[in-house]
Design a protein around this motif. Structure first.
Motif, PDB file in Angstrom:
ATOM      1  N   ASN A 116       2.209  -3.957  16.625  1.00 20.98           N
ATOM      2  CA  ASN A 116       2.975  -4.038  15.377  1.00 20.98           C
ATOM      3  C   ASN A 116       3.548  -2.643  15.153  1.00 20.98           C
ATOM      4  O   ASN A 116       2.831  -1.737  14.735  1.00 20.98           O
ATOM      5  CB  ASN A 116       2.050  -4.457  14.223  1.00 20.98           C
ATOM      6  N   ILE A 117       4.839  -2.482  15.493  1.00 18.04           N
ATOM      7  CA  ILE A 117       5.436  -1.143  15.463  1.00 18.04           C
ATOM      8  C   ILE A 117       5.367  -0.532  14.064  1.00 18.04           C
ATOM      9  O   ILE A 117       5.104   0.659  13.902  1.00 18.04           O
ATOM     10  CB  ILE A 117       6.889  -1.181  16.003  1.00 18.04           C
ATOM     11  N   ALA A 118       5.521  -1.366  13.043  1.00 17.61           N
ATOM     12  CA  ALA A 118       5.479  -0.836  11.673  1.00 17.61           C
ATOM     13  C   ALA A 118       4.100  -0.287  11.316  1.00 17.61           C
ATOM     14  O   ALA A 118       3.964   0.509  10.389  1.00 17.61           O
ATOM     15  CB  ALA A 118       5.878  -1.931  10.687  1.00 17.61           C
ATOM     16  N   ALA A 119       3.069  -0.719  12.055  1.00 19.95           N
ATOM     17  CA  ALA A 119       1.710  -0.270  11.744  1.00 19.95           C
ATOM     18  C   ALA A 119       1.218   0.784  12.726  1.00 19.95           C
ATOM     19  O   ALA A 119       0.066   1.210  12.648  1.00 19.95           O
ATOM     20  CB  ALA A 119       0.753  -1.464  11.776  1.00 19.95           C
ATOM     21  N   SER A 120       2.099   1.223  13.662  1.00 16.79           N
ATOM     22  CA  SER A 120       1.616   2.197  14.642  1.00 16.79           C
ATOM     23  C   SER A 120       1.504   3.562  13.963  1.00 16.79           C
ATOM     24  O   SER A 120       2.352   3.918  13.150  1.00 16.79           O
ATOM     25  CB  SER A 120       2.538   2.239  15.861  1.00 16.79           C
ATOM     26  N   PRO A 121       0.447   4.301  14.291  1.00 17.82           N
ATOM     27  CA  PRO A 121       0.243   5.599  13.625  1.00 17.82           C
ATOM     28  C   PRO A 121       1.433   6.520  13.833  1.00 17.82           C
ATOM     29  O   PRO A 121       1.943   6.632  14.947  1.00 17.82           O
ATOM     30  CB  PRO A 121      -1.005   6.154  14.334  1.00 17.82           C
ATOM     31  N   ARG A 122       1.943   7.122  12.799  1.00 15.49           N
ATOM     32  CA  ARG A 122       3.058   8.064  12.912  1.00 15.49           C
ATOM     33  C   ARG A 122       3.031   9.005  11.734  1.00 15.49           C
ATOM     34  O   ARG A 122       2.328   8.757  10.766  1.00 15.49           O
ATOM     35  CB  ARG A 122       4.398   7.321  12.993  1.00 15.49           C
ATOM     36  N   ALA A 153      -3.438  -1.494   7.336  1.00 21.04           N
ATOM     37  CA  ALA A 153      -2.963  -1.221   5.970  1.00 21.04           C
ATOM     38  C   ALA A 153      -2.903   0.272   5.674  1.00 21.04           C
ATOM     39  O   ALA A 153      -2.150   0.707   4.790  1.00 21.04           O
ATOM     40  CB  ALA A 153      -3.864  -1.922   4.957  1.00 21.04           C
ATOM     41  N   ALA A 154      -3.665   1.071   6.437  1.00 13.59           N
ATOM     42  CA  ALA A 154      -3.646   2.520   6.230  1.00 13.59           C
ATOM     43  C   ALA A 154      -2.260   3.093   6.518  1.00 13.59           C
ATOM     44  O   ALA A 154      -1.844   4.080   5.914  1.00 13.59           O
ATOM     45  CB  ALA A 154      -4.693   3.180   7.123  1.00 13.59           C
ATOM     46  N   PHE A 155      -1.536   2.492   7.479  1.00 15.05           N
ATOM     47  CA  PHE A 155      -0.200   2.975   7.864  1.00 15.05           C
ATOM     48  C   PHE A 155       0.913   2.057   7.401  1.00 15.05           C
ATOM     49  O   PHE A 155       2.049   2.458   7.288  1.00 15.05           O
ATOM     50  CB  PHE A 155      -0.107   3.123   9.395  1.00 15.05           C
ATOM     51  N   ASN A 156       0.572   0.788   7.216  1.00 15.04           N
ATOM     52  CA  ASN A 156       1.592  -0.225   6.949  1.00 15.04           C
ATOM     53  C   ASN A 156       1.081  -1.129   5.818  1.00 15.04           C
ATOM     54  O   ASN A 156       0.627  -2.237   6.064  1.00 15.04           O
ATOM     55  CB  ASN A 156       1.821  -1.022   8.258  1.00 15.04           C
ATOM     56  N   PRO A 157       1.116  -0.617   4.575  1.00 14.17           N
ATOM     57  CA  PRO A 157       0.541  -1.386   3.469  1.00 14.17           C
ATOM     58  C   PRO A 157       1.280  -2.688   3.208  1.00 14.17           C
ATOM     59  O   PRO A 157       2.505  -2.739   3.307  1.00 14.17           O
ATOM     60  CB  PRO A 157       0.659  -0.440   2.270  1.00 14.17           C
ATOM     61  N   GLY A 158       0.519  -3.747   2.908  1.00 18.74           N
ATOM     62  CA  GLY A 158       1.129  -5.032   2.574  1.00 18.74           C
ATOM     63  C   GLY A 158       1.458  -5.079   1.082  1.00 18.74           C
ATOM     64  O   GLY A 158       0.846  -4.382   0.269  1.00 18.74           O
ATOM     65  N   LYS A 159       2.415  -5.914   0.741  1.00 15.78           N
ATOM     66  CA  LYS A 159       2.831  -6.050  -0.656  1.00 15.78           C
ATOM     67  C   LYS A 159       1.635  -6.524  -1.513  1.00 15.78           C
ATOM     68  O   LYS A 159       0.884  -7.402  -1.088  1.00 15.78           O
ATOM     69  CB  LYS A 159       3.965  -7.072  -0.717  1.00 15.78           C
ATOM     70  N   ASP A 160       1.469  -5.905  -2.665  1.00 18.05           N
ATOM     71  CA  ASP A 160       0.388  -6.233  -3.608  1.00 18.05           C
ATOM     72  C   ASP A 160      -1.007  -6.060  -3.003  1.00 18.05           C
ATOM     73  O   ASP A 160      -1.958  -6.723  -3.410  1.00 18.05           O
ATOM     74  CB  ASP A 160       0.537  -7.668  -4.142  1.00 18.05           C
ATOM     75  N   PHE A 161      -1.112  -5.182  -2.045  1.00 16.85           N
ATOM     76  CA  PHE A 161      -2.397  -4.936  -1.386  1.00 16.85           C
ATOM     77  C   PHE A 161      -2.833  -3.470  -1.544  1.00 16.85           C
ATOM     78  O   PHE A 161      -3.640  -2.964  -0.760  1.00 16.85           O
ATOM     79  CB  PHE A 161      -2.308  -5.284   0.107  1.00 16.85           C
ATOM     80  N   GLY A 162      -2.272  -2.803  -2.558  1.00 17.64           N
ATOM     81  CA  GLY A 162      -2.572  -1.380  -2.779  1.00 17.64           C
ATOM     82  C   GLY A 162      -4.064  -1.076  -2.898  1.00 17.64           C
ATOM     83  O   GLY A 162      -4.541  -0.115  -2.297  1.00 17.64           O
ATOM     84  N   PRO A 163      -4.821  -1.893  -3.652  1.00 15.76           N
ATOM     85  CA  PRO A 163      -6.239  -1.572  -3.811  1.00 15.76           C
ATOM     86  C   PRO A 163      -7.005  -1.547  -2.481  1.00 15.76           C
ATOM     87  O   PRO A 163      -8.049  -0.904  -2.381  1.00 15.76           O
ATOM     88  CB  PRO A 163      -6.759  -2.696  -4.721  1.00 15.76           C
TER      89      PRO A 163
END
Ligand SMILES: NC(=O)c1ccc[n+]([C@@H]2O[C@H](COP(=O)([O-])OP(=O)(O)OC[C@H]3O[C@@H](n4cnc5c(N)ncnc54)[C@H](O)[C@@H]3O)[C@@H](O)[C@H]2O)c1
Length: 246
Positions: free
Chosen positions: A240-246, A133-143
């Protein structure tokens, strides 16, 4: 360390002969898991019920662990909870509560640990349980995602400020691990949002295979022993490419 990734990590370190000082808020589960670990492993295992968001309790627990074991080599800062809410509407109390556990508790633990490492003049290892979630936040998971992003920045700051003292600082990013963090409600919501059954949800990664708490434990263990690695994020999520650090 009474359940999930923390417990799996404790087991792996015990299996490899490490002495353990385990803390958790959940007294009943912690006591029963420590009993099982003591039956299984010959290594020294101490524990204490600690709320890691309570700075005074954490300080006392460091004094206690120093009395028992004489010091500390590796900190695994693991406790966390998936607190949800739509970021534009979530009440500030919920957001602050999440920051207390998912960010400030990591800072309290790490700060106590580096002070001890410096007294010992031994160097040391800091490990943080962050999240994809630090790199690829989920919807409605901001907190949840916001403090976890902060944990990555915190990990880097410790690497920068204390590298010269032989203190290494790294984080592990996991995703979709079947633990108590996935309450029935969270699991149903996350899987149905993607049109998947819970089993499909846990396997929906590049390797198309479920990742277990024991896999994440290995990430902590291997990185704790990687003597030339600091300031890094080790990803244990099946890909999970969307969550890979970049
Ligand atoms: N499960 C996943 O998919 C996943 C993915 C990425 C990151 N993580 C992170 O892994 C860490 C461990 O979570 P888990 O999945 O093993 O869940 P879990 O619920 O099984 O374990 C969390 C543990 O933290 C303890 N805890 C909660 N608040 C505490 C407090 N204030 N003081 C002391 N202990 C407290 C709980 O009692 C529990 O034993 C968390 O930081 C979580 O954000 C989990």
């Amino acid at each position: 360390a009474a359940s999930g990734i923390g417990l799996a990590t404790a087991k792996l370190f015990a299996e490899n002969g490490a002495s353990l000082f385990l803390v958790d808020l959940d007294q009943e589960t912690l006591v029963s898991e420590v009993e099982k670990l003591r039956e299984q492993f010959k290594t020294g295992i101490a524990f204490q019920v600690v709320d890691v968001t309570a700075e005074k309790e954490v300080k006392k627990s460091f004094e206690y662990l120093t009395k028992i074991f004489g010091g500390l080599d590796i900190l695994i800062s693991n406790a966390g909870n998936a607190i949800r809410g739509k970021i534009g509407e979530v009440d500030s109390a919920t957001l602050r509560k999440s920051f207390e556990l998912n960010f400030f508790a990591h800072q309290t633990l790490a700060s106590q640990a580096v002070q001890l490492f410096q007294k010992q003049k031994t160097g040391g290892v800091l490990m943080f349980n962050a999240s994809k979630a630090a790199f690829n936040p989920g919807k409605d998971f901001g907190p949840y995602a916001l403090p976890k992003a902060g944990v990555i920045a915190l990990m880097k700051q410790y690497a920068v400020d204390y590298g010269k003292d032989g203190i290494r600082s790294n984080a592990v990013n996991a995703d979709r691990i079947r633990t108590k963090l996935f309450t029935k409600e969270v699991l149903a919501e996350r899987s149905t949002a993607r049109g998947l059954t819970p089993d499909e949800y846990f396997k929906s990664n590049l390797l198309e295979t479920e990742v277990f708490d024991t896999d994440v434990a290995k990430g902590f263990f291997d990185t704790a022993l990687a003597e030339k690695t600091t300031g890094s994020v080790i990803v244990v999520d099946g890909g999970n490419i969307a969550a890979s650090p970049r």
